[in-house]
Motif scaffolding. Structure first.
Motif, mmCIF file in Angstrom:
data_model
loop_
_atom_site.group_PDB
_atom_site.id
_atom_site.type_symbol
_atom_site.label_atom_id
_atom_site.label_comp_id
_atom_site.label_asym_id
_atom_site.label_seq_id
_atom_site.Cartn_x
_atom_site.Cartn_y
_atom_site.Cartn_z
ATOM 1 N N ASN A 186 0.855 -1.325 -0.061
ATOM 2 C CA ASN A 186 -0.067 0.061 0.013
ATOM 3 C C ASN A 186 0.689 1.315 0.021
ATOM 4 O OD1 ASN A 186 -2.564 -1.389 -0.009
ATOM 5 N ND2 ASN A 186 -2.588 -1.287 2.276
ATOM 6 N N ASP B 129 2.051 1.620 -3.426
ATOM 7 C CA ASP B 129 0.892 2.591 -4.279
ATOM 8 C C ASP B 129 0.658 3.913 -3.744
ATOM 9 O OD1 ASP B 129 0.293 -0.102 -5.541
ATOM 10 O OD2 ASP B 129 -1.315 -0.339 -4.094
ATOM 11 N N ASN C 249 3.579 6.059 -5.699
ATOM 12 C CA ASN C 249 3.305 5.914 -7.026
ATOM 13 C C ASN C 249 2.376 7.043 -7.330
ATOM 14 O OD1 ASN C 249 5.295 4.432 -7.584
ATOM 15 N ND2 ASN C 249 4.061 2.456 -7.752
#
Length: 66
Positions: free
Chosen positions: A51, A54, A57
């Protein structure tokens, strides 16, 4: 660019967690309950790390837009 370095470190840590997970699973001295208790924190850590990647990003993508 800095995110790539952080991402590499996180993936390296995930590999270590997976090795530790497999050691626990393959330990014949532990019963199923003990294995579950030992592996749950590892699975949680892995999910948190994925997570985090993510989120990094997403932040990187948003900063390139702006």
């Amino acid at each position: 660019m800095a995110n790539r370095k952080i991402e590499e470190c996180i993936y390296e840590y995930i590999k270590e967690l997976e090795r530790e997970f497999m050691e626990i699973i393959n330990n014949p001295k532990m019963d199923k309950k003990a294995k579950n208790l030992a592996t749950k924190p590892l699975a949680s850590k892995k999910k948190i790390l994925l997570n985090t990647i993510d989120a990094l990003n997403l932040v990187d993508k948003e900063s390139q837009k702006g």
